[in-house]
Design a protein around this motif. Sequence first.
Motif, PDB file in Angstrom:
ATOM      1  N   THR A 113       0.827  -1.207   0.000  1.00  0.00           N
ATOM      2  CA  THR A 113       0.000   0.000   0.000  1.00  0.00           C
ATOM      3  C   THR A 113       0.860   1.255   0.000  1.00  0.00           C
ATOM      4  OG1 THR A 113      -1.748  -1.166   1.197  1.00  0.00           O
ATOM      5  CG2 THR A 113      -1.806   1.243   1.264  1.00  0.00           C
ATOM      6  N   THR A 114       1.896   1.260   0.827  1.00  0.00           N
ATOM      7  CA  THR A 114       2.773   2.422   0.924  1.00  0.00           C
ATOM      8  C   THR A 114       3.530   2.655  -0.378  1.00  0.00           C
ATOM      9  OG1 THR A 114       3.015   2.022   3.295  1.00  0.00           O
ATOM     10  CG2 THR A 114       4.642   3.458   2.254  1.00  0.00           C
ATOM     11  N   ILE A 115       3.982   1.578  -0.989  1.00  0.00           N
ATOM     12  CA  ILE A 115       4.690   1.703  -2.269  1.00  0.00           C
ATOM     13  C   ILE A 115       3.777   2.297  -3.331  1.00  0.00           C
ATOM     14  CG2 ILE A 115       5.655   0.354  -4.188  1.00  0.00           C
ATOM     15  CD1 ILE A 115       6.891  -1.492  -2.029  1.00  0.00           C
ATOM     16  N   LEU A 116       2.542   1.817  -3.402  1.00  0.00           N
ATOM     17  CA  LEU A 116       1.625   2.374  -4.401  1.00  0.00           C
ATOM     18  C   LEU A 116       1.302   3.828  -4.090  1.00  0.00           C
ATOM     19  CD1 LEU A 116      -0.012   2.028  -6.934  1.00  0.00           C
ATOM     20  CD2 LEU A 116      -1.884   1.077  -5.558  1.00  0.00           C
ATOM     21  N   LEU A 117       1.184   4.172  -2.811  1.00  0.00           N
ATOM     22  CA  LEU A 117       0.959   5.573  -2.455  1.00  0.00           C
ATOM     23  C   LEU A 117       2.126   6.435  -2.917  1.00  0.00           C
ATOM     24  CD1 LEU A 117      -0.683   7.775  -0.980  1.00  0.00           C
ATOM     25  CD2 LEU A 117       0.678   7.239   1.051  1.00  0.00           C
ATOM     26  N   GLY A 118       3.344   6.004  -2.617  1.00  0.00           N
ATOM     27  CA  GLY A 118       4.520   6.761  -3.048  1.00  0.00           C
ATOM     28  C   GLY A 118       4.585   6.898  -4.554  1.00  0.00           C
ATOM     29  N   THR A 119       4.277   5.812  -5.253  1.00  0.00           N
ATOM     30  CA  THR A 119       4.243   5.845  -6.720  1.00  0.00           C
ATOM     31  C   THR A 119       3.188   6.826  -7.202  1.00  0.00           C
ATOM     32  OG1 THR A 119       4.940   3.526  -6.786  1.00  0.00           O
ATOM     33  CG2 THR A 119       3.965   4.435  -8.788  1.00  0.00           C
ATOM     34  N   SER A 120       2.049   6.845  -6.518  1.00  0.00           N
ATOM     35  CA  SER A 120       0.965   7.771  -6.877  1.00  0.00           C
ATOM     36  C   SER A 120       1.421   9.217  -6.779  1.00  0.00           C
ATOM     37  CB  SER A 120      -0.228   7.559  -5.939  1.00  0.00           C
ATOM     38  OG  SER A 120      -0.627   6.214  -5.897  1.00  0.00           O
ATOM     39  N   LEU A 121       2.112   9.552  -5.693  1.00  0.00           N
ATOM     40  CA  LEU A 121       2.567  10.929  -5.489  1.00  0.00           C
ATOM     41  C   LEU A 121       3.579  11.337  -6.555  1.00  0.00           C
ATOM     42  CD1 LEU A 121       2.968  10.924  -1.584  1.00  0.00           C
ATOM     43  CD2 LEU A 121       0.963  11.562  -2.955  1.00  0.00           C
ATOM     44  N   PHE A 122       4.467  10.406  -6.913  1.00  0.00           N
ATOM     45  CA  PHE A 122       5.449  10.717  -7.964  1.00  0.00           C
ATOM     46  C   PHE A 122       4.748  10.906  -9.309  1.00  0.00           C
ATOM     47  CE2 PHE A 122       8.250   9.308 -11.412  1.00  0.00           C
ATOM     48  CZ  PHE A 122       9.287  10.221 -11.268  1.00  0.00           C
ATOM     49  N   LEU A 123       3.830  10.003  -9.651  1.00  0.00           N
ATOM     50  CA  LEU A 123       3.145  10.108 -10.933  1.00  0.00           C
ATOM     51  C   LEU A 123       2.257  11.343 -10.996  1.00  0.00           C
ATOM     52  CD1 LEU A 123       2.193   6.356 -11.515  1.00  0.00           C
ATOM     53  CD2 LEU A 123       4.026   7.661 -12.622  1.00  0.00           C
ATOM     54  N   ALA A 124       1.707  11.757  -9.852  1.00  0.00           N
ATOM     55  CA  ALA A 124       0.908  12.986  -9.820  1.00  0.00           C
ATOM     56  C   ALA A 124       1.771  14.189 -10.181  1.00  0.00           C
ATOM     57  CB  ALA A 124       0.284  13.169  -8.444  1.00  0.00           C
ATOM     58  N   GLN A 125       3.010  14.205  -9.688  1.00  0.00           N
ATOM     59  CA  GLN A 125       3.941  15.282 -10.052  1.00  0.00           C
ATOM     60  C   GLN A 125       4.245  15.245 -11.545  1.00  0.00           C
ATOM     61  OE1 GLN A 125       7.492  15.155  -7.682  1.00  0.00           O
ATOM     62  NE2 GLN A 125       6.437  15.739  -5.782  1.00  0.00           N
ATOM     63  N   GLN A 126       4.434  14.027 -12.072  1.00  0.00           N
ATOM     64  CA  GLN A 126       4.700  13.879 -13.505  1.00  0.00           C
ATOM     65  C   GLN A 126       3.527  14.394 -14.334  1.00  0.00           C
ATOM     66  OE1 GLN A 126       7.721  11.971 -14.945  1.00  0.00           O
ATOM     67  NE2 GLN A 126       8.269  12.928 -12.996  1.00  0.00           N
ATOM     68  N   ALA A 127       2.313  14.044 -13.919  1.00  0.00           N
ATOM     69  CA  ALA A 127       1.129  14.489 -14.650  1.00  0.00           C
ATOM     70  C   ALA A 127       0.988  16.004 -14.608  1.00  0.00           C
ATOM     71  CB  ALA A 127      -0.121  13.816 -14.074  1.00  0.00           C
TER      72      ALA A 127
END
Length: 415
Positions: A113-127
């Motif tokens: 869950t934490t890994i996907l959350l971290g990935t989400s935050l990074f991808l949100a910055q990319q978007a």
Amino acid sequence: MRGRNLRGELDTFLAGRERELIDFRRDLHMHPELAFAEYRTTQRIVERLTAAGLVPSVLPRGTGVICEVGSGDGPTVALRADIDALPVPDEKDVAYSSTVPGVCHACGHDVHTTILLGTSLFLAQQAEAGLLPGRVRLIFQPAEELPGGALEVMASGGISGVDRIFGLHCDPRLDVGKVGLKAGPITSACDKVSIRVSGPGGHTARPHLTADLVFALAKILTELPAALSRRVDPRSSLSLVWGRVEAGSVANAIPDDGIAEGTVRCLDETAWHAAPDMIKTLLESVAGAYGVEAEMDYVRGVPPVVNDEVSVQMLTEAAEGVLGEDAVAPTEQSLGGEDFGWYLESVPGAYGRLGTRTPGSTHLADIHQGTFDVDETAIGTGVRFLAATALTALWEGRRPSAASTEPLLALNLDN
């Protein structure tokens, strides 16, 4: 987009976020929740995604989250993490031990869950920066351990329109920094079977006047698995293993009923579909020979997770790009079950294993044990891996032809 340094961007992102992510994981670890009761976990996920400017949606039953990152006409790639805990007491002596008696994250779902959350935050910055070539659907799935959460996600339209899906699982046999990958089946099917046997009971001094039910039950326990192994291709590894047997209450009375429960595991999808009818036929044959009645309750669990070869190549390219050329390790098919297999019956994708063992450590605390824990640097490794996988799959999905000889990833992953 070519020439971007994704590895450097991830390093910079994690330098400012890794402590926060570890704290998030520890909070989840201290407050584990069982299948379809993950209300606090769901709330924590929603709060963090919302703070990042995303718009998460909670699944209809009130646990589990789906959230989309990015927009536009590009492909849609899904990333999935499971969020539920196990009914296992936490036996670790750490500051972040479970505060819920008899429940803990003994399978690493807090890490996923934490890994996907971290990935989400990074991808949100990319978007936000206009650097995401498509959409990523984040699936924080409830009730993997039940199982049933994957079906809940699918019934809610969670993989509708998804072109490819990926997931990962902690592996305490692999060192941190390594990922285990395999094309084809990587987990097995896992079903539950319950058999109730009945017949005339009586005194143990006169077994000939009874069905000698305990003896008959013992024959069922031994002969069914043995006969089953001769009815299918040995390469399918179809196995029936008993976990619970109960009959009688005193030594000198033959009971009139008994029960046996176990699991059926299989590496092959064809044999898995044939298993219920095969076991029923064998059961009737053995029970009939000893004059007892037998009823079978067969509960389907999960199909095997069968990794798509192209998707595994994407995972490989991503891992080698952001973790190093020696990051990928071969892995064997497990007899464990995983409901990610339901997704892969509808959408191509792949499931990888993430190393969580501290390099050099000789201690192995396996999953589903109260002593299970991880080297928390695996969280950063997982974020790098999942983020690179999403971008790899998005760029591959934008290519006009799958026969193109261009590299899968249109990014410079190296420093």
